[in-house]
Design a protein around this motif. Structure first.
Motif, mmCIF file in Angstrom:
data_model
loop_
_atom_site.group_PDB
_atom_site.id
_atom_site.type_symbol
_atom_site.label_atom_id
_atom_site.label_comp_id
_atom_site.label_asym_id
_atom_site.label_seq_id
_atom_site.Cartn_x
_atom_site.Cartn_y
_atom_site.Cartn_z
ATOM 1 N N LEU A 231 0.827 -1.209 0.000
ATOM 2 C CA LEU A 231 0.000 0.000 0.000
ATOM 3 C C LEU A 231 0.863 1.261 0.000
ATOM 4 C CD1 LEU A 231 -2.899 -0.945 2.446
ATOM 5 C CD2 LEU A 231 -3.111 -0.404 0.002
ATOM 6 N N ARG A 232 1.951 1.248 0.772
ATOM 7 C CA ARG A 232 2.838 2.413 0.801
ATOM 8 C C ARG A 232 3.448 2.655 -0.586
ATOM 9 N NH1 ARG A 232 4.152 0.163 5.914
ATOM 10 N NH2 ARG A 232 6.013 -0.866 5.057
ATOM 11 N N ALA A 233 3.871 1.581 -1.233
ATOM 12 C CA ALA A 233 4.464 1.732 -2.562
ATOM 13 C C ALA A 233 3.424 2.233 -3.560
ATOM 14 C CB ALA A 233 5.043 0.400 -3.025
ATOM 15 N N GLY B 91 -8.969 4.801 6.394
ATOM 16 C CA GLY B 91 -9.039 4.195 7.720
ATOM 17 C C GLY B 91 -9.105 2.683 7.658
ATOM 18 N N ASP B 92 -9.499 2.170 6.532
ATOM 19 C CA ASP B 92 -9.648 0.721 6.407
ATOM 20 C C ASP B 92 -8.320 0.015 6.180
ATOM 21 O OD1 ASP B 92 -11.475 -1.428 6.400
ATOM 22 O OD2 ASP B 92 -11.230 -1.623 4.230
ATOM 23 N N SER C 261 -7.660 -3.367 0.779
ATOM 24 C CA SER C 261 -7.298 -2.080 0.172
ATOM 25 C C SER C 261 -6.402 -2.290 -1.046
ATOM 26 C CB SER C 261 -6.592 -1.194 1.198
ATOM 27 O OG SER C 261 -7.443 -0.922 2.297
ATOM 28 N N VAL C 262 -5.435 -3.240 -0.937
ATOM 29 C CA VAL C 262 -4.564 -3.541 -2.086
ATOM 30 C C VAL C 262 -5.415 -4.066 -3.245
ATOM 31 C CG1 VAL C 262 -2.699 -5.013 -2.946
ATOM 32 C CG2 VAL C 262 -2.525 -3.999 -0.662
ATOM 33 N N SER D 175 -7.701 -3.544 -8.644
ATOM 34 C CA SER D 175 -8.854 -3.758 -9.523
ATOM 35 C C SER D 175 -9.315 -2.458 -10.173
ATOM 36 C CB SER D 175 -10.003 -4.388 -8.740
ATOM 37 O OG SER D 175 -10.440 -3.517 -7.709
ATOM 38 N N GLU D 176 -8.998 -1.310 -9.536
ATOM 39 C CA GLU D 176 -9.465 -0.027 -10.071
ATOM 40 C C GLU D 176 -8.509 0.585 -11.086
ATOM 41 O OE1 GLU D 176 -10.050 2.363 -6.624
ATOM 42 O OE2 GLU D 176 -11.997 1.433 -6.107
#
Length: 842
Positions: free
Chosen positions: A81-83, A94-95, A103-104, A109-110
């Motif tokens: 996620l940070r990358a 927040g999730d 979240s990844v 997918s988006e």
């Protein structure tokens, strides 16, 4: 340009400016697999390859460097996620802390572009984190992952393939190939091949040498000049690895070999738990595990470790070398074992290796073996005749080196035939087996059989324990001895060899049983022992041997068996398919005559006798000198005779028997008797097959002779006289599963034979393969003598005197002849006799 594409190379390391470009690796990384695993030891250039690929790919590249101390699944998701956030592809929510993988997944997918997550140093990740990553990537249609690892990890587990499609780029792929070395050092492919041989394509060494080459050094000088720097680099890695003195000592001992499996590593090091230290050595770039689980030291590392081995363990070298050689032989790598033996200049050990891997060295490693052995002087080869024989066989494959090969073959054979006590029994047998094969191939079949018989006798006398180290090679050795014995006329000994070979191979390595089983099936079929032929053919049908084996040189006799079985079963179309595989091998195979026999037999029973004769003629043109030998003409004489009879050319059949067949063999007597039946002289056929010195050699000969006897007896003495012979024939045909002995006649004789068998051994109807002869006058042997005497022009009193008969007897015989020929006088009789080909001496 989308924002993601603009940030495609954020966090990607920059490759060195002087690095050699490797389009091959770039292309391998630019694939469609959801997961690519790039695995190789530290120092093999994984990161450089990834950086080069990242510079040219159109995909968005997000680089995730793995922290070995934080390798759990949750921590990997947060690092990803940070990358992704640094690349501008997602914003913190927040999730993220509670459900980071969700979240990844949402981010991947988006994305509207092709996106690649690159994980460097990924081997330390836990299995859970790897499986969670792969599940997430597999669910995203436009995302994929590349994981760079320095050792095997959960990325290599079989179970992962159930989660995601995977491509593996392994250590061997990271080594420089000839084309890349050629470009890096600016040399031609020949020099590049030499460099590859010397360095193994190790990237650090090639890279360092390329710098020296840029300064004007030639390739050899560049490598030599670069070696100290590379060795210094690897020495520093050894020191930085944290490997303890005990493990380092183990690595020193293992370095006696280029490559080791776990069993050899344990034996050499004396450490049972050596696998983990070798994994650590791989991680630090000291070597790597291959796909077939062999540990290979980096070339420079092995050089460093070997120096220490020679310096501090010189007294252990012979023991360690023997262990390494046996380890290579156990995993069937005889070339590697031979290289080790020659590296330490141990020629007796090299001879042991050659016997252990004889067939593999000759079939797959001939040129490489020559490179290892060619510099040995004849003075040393005289003491190691098996090495001389191996070189001789390899040299004989080259026209330029054939003279040298013959010289070395004489050296080997002379040593094997001598009374020297230093030539081992095993070596003598191997040398004689090779000698017999060479003699057989050049057409000296009887001499080849003599040498093979000598080898077989010595083999029988030698305790089994002596052969134990070479047990894997014995099936093939016995098979080749058997072939020489078979073609030299020693069939019983040959079958014994084939049966021994099949039994030995079945107990150790079934793949080596194929050739002997194929030979047994074909020989039994040729001999008319169809139950045995069917048994061995079914063993081949029901096993997993490759089609290439069945259709190649070693499958020749199997195809013969299948063709002959199909003919006996009445399926000539299947028989034609089986002999059809001979086409590519007719000009090269030593089994050409056997192929010719099978092709002729199928053509005969297909009703294509003229085509069969043409096939034999094409074989004669193809093999030229070989087909002109007395032995070859004899082998093919029966096939030619039957085909000539099948096309109605009795004179040609008779000439073939006179000029090509051996007069003292029972097979020739059978064909002469058959010819007599065709010519209507049944009494002569019965006389020829009466009990005499020659006896049938095979079941097929016994059945064919019995069939001719039944026909001859029915024609000369009637059904009652033939009844006993018919019963015996029926039993033979039933027991041997034969039908063809009853087909080798004209239709009227086949009908007569079927009638004789109907009461005692009813079977399926058969079709005659010879043409009808009912319109041919049937003269007795005495009448034929009188008829031929008429052509002399002598008076009847003179002819009677020459034949030692009275004139009244001669007149009686003439009346019978005129009646049978429908002739009115002497001239008319001679004309009719010529028309029916009755004037040629048999």
């Amino acid at each position: 340009m989308p924002a993601s594409a603009a940030l495609a190379h954020v966090d990607v390391p920059r490759p060195p400016s002087d690095v050699t470009s490797r389009p091959r690796l770039v292309a391998a990384l630019e694939n469609r697999s959801p997961l690519t695993v790039l695995r190789g030891a530290s120092g093999l250039g994984k990161t450089v390859a990834l950086a080069e690929w990242a510079r040219v790919t159109a995909s968005t590249t997000v680089w995730v460097t793995v922290d070995p101390t934080r390798s759990s699944s949750t921590e990997l998701a947060r690092a990803a996620l940070r990358a992704l956030s640094r690349a501008g592809l997602t914003s913190p929510t927040g999730d993220d802390r509670l459900h980071p993988w969700s979240s990844v997944a949402r981010c991947l997918s988006e994305t509207t572009d092709e996106l690649v997550l690159v994980l460097d140093d990924a081997a330390s990740l836990s299995p859970d984190s790897i499986f969670d990553l792969c599940r997430t990537v597999a669910a995203a249609p436009r995302a994929r992952a590349i994981a760079a690892t320095n050792r095997r990890s959960a990325f290599d587990r079989d179970g992962l393939s159930l989660v995601i499609d995977r491509t593996v780029i392994g250590p061997d792929d990271l080594l420089f190939d000839i084309e890349e070395i050629s470009r890096a050092l600016r040399v031609d492919e020949s020099d590049a091949a030499d460099v590859l041989q010397a360095t193994g394509g190790y990237p650090a060494l090639i890279h360092a040498a390329s710098k020296r080459s840029a300064l004007g050094d030639d390739p050899a000088a560049a490598i030599e000049a670069a070696s100290p720097a590379v060795e210094e680099y690897m020495q520093s890695r050894l020191e930085a690895s944290g490997i303890g003195p005990d493990v380092l000592e183990a690595l020193v001992r293992i370095s006696v070999a280029d490559a080791v499996d776990l069993a050899s590593a344990r034996a050499l090091s004396g450490v049972d738990a050596i696998e983990s230290p070798l994994d650590d050595a791989e991680a630090f770039g000291l070597g790597s595990w291959s796909n077939d689980r062999l540990f290979l030291f980096a070339p420079v590392v092995r050089t460093l470790l070997r120096r220490e081995l020679v310096r501090s363990h010189a007294d252990e070298l012979p023991r360690l070398m023997n262990l390494a050689v046996e380890g290579a032989l156990q995993r069937r790598a005889p070339l590697e074992a031979l290289q080790l033996a020659m590296e330490y200049d141990d020629l007796p050990l090299a001879s042991h290796v050659i016997m252990s891997g004889w067939s593999q060295l000759l079939d797959h490693h001939g040129p490489a073996a020559v490179r290892l052995l060619r510099r040995l002087p004849v003075s040393r080869l005289k003491d190691q005749p098996l090495i001389a024989m191996l070189l001789a066989i390899c040299y004989n494959a080259s026209k330029l080196r054939r003279l040298r090969g013959l010289q070395l073959m004489r050296v080997a054979i002379s040593a094997a035939n001598s009374r020297r006590t230093d030539v081992a029994t095993t070596e003598r047998v191997f040398i004689w087996a090779a000698e017999s094969a060479a003699l057989r191939v050049i057409g000296m079949s009887e001499r080849a059989a003599q040498v093979a018989a000598r080898a077989l006798s010595l083999y029988r006398e030698t305790p089994e324990s002596v052969w134990q180290p070479y047990a894997l090679e014995m099936p093939l050795l016995c098979t080749h001895l058997g072939i020489s014995l078979y073609y030299g006329g020693r069939e019983d000994d040959a079958i014994e060899c084939f049966e021994n070979a099949a039994a030995m191979a079945a107990s150790r390595d079934l793949s080596k049983a194929f050739h002997s089983i194929a030979l047994l099936s074909g020989i039994h079929a040729l001999n008319g022992d169809m139950p045995e032929a069917r048994h061995y053919a079914e063993l081949i049908r029901e096993s997993s041997w490759e089609q290439q084996q069945r259709d190649g040189y070693r499958g020749t006799f199997y195809r013969v068996a299948e063709a002959l079985l199909a003919v006996e079963d009445g399926d000539v179309a299947a028989a034609r398919e089986h002999v059809g595989v001979f086409g590519p091998h007719r000009s090269t195979s030593e089994h050409w005559a056997t192929m010719g026999l099978a092709e002729a037999w199928v053509a005969l029973h297909e009703g294509r006798a003229a085509a069969g004769l043409e096939q034999l003629e094409s074989l004669r043109r193809l093999r030229r000198r070989e087909t002109g030998s007395t032995h070859a003409r004899h082998v093919l004489s029966r096939a030619r005779t039957l085909l000539h009879l099948a096309v109605g050319d009795v004179a040609a059949a008779r000439a073939t028997l006179r000029h090509d067949a051996r007069p003292d063999e029972f097979g020739t007597t059978i064909e002469r008797a058959r010819l007599a039946v065709v010519e209507g002289d049944a009494s002569e056929a019965a006389r020829l097959l009466a009990p005499k010195r020659e006896i049938p050699q095979t079941s097929r000969q016994r059945a064919e002779a019995a069939a001719i006897q039944v026909v001859a007896l029915r024609r000369t003495a009637g059904a009652t006289a033939a009844a006993k012979a018919a019963v015996a024939l029926g039993i033979q045909l039933d027991d041997r599963e034969l039908t063809t002995p009853a087909t080798l006649f004209a239709p009227d004789d086949v009908e007569l034979l079927q009638d004789a068998l109907a009461t005692h051994a009813p079977g399926r109807p058969v079709t005659a393969v010879l043409p009808a002869t009912s319109d041919r006058p049937r003269l007795s042997a005495r009448e034929l003598v009188v008829l031929r005497a008429l052509t002399s022009g002598a008076s009847l009193p003179s002819i009677a005197a020459d034949l030692s008969v009275s004139q009244n007897t001669l007149k009686t015989q003439l009346r019978s002849i005129y009646r049978k020929l429908d002739a009115r006088n002497r001239a008319d009789a001679i004309e009719q006799a010529a028309k029916h080909d009755l004037l040629t001496d048999r």
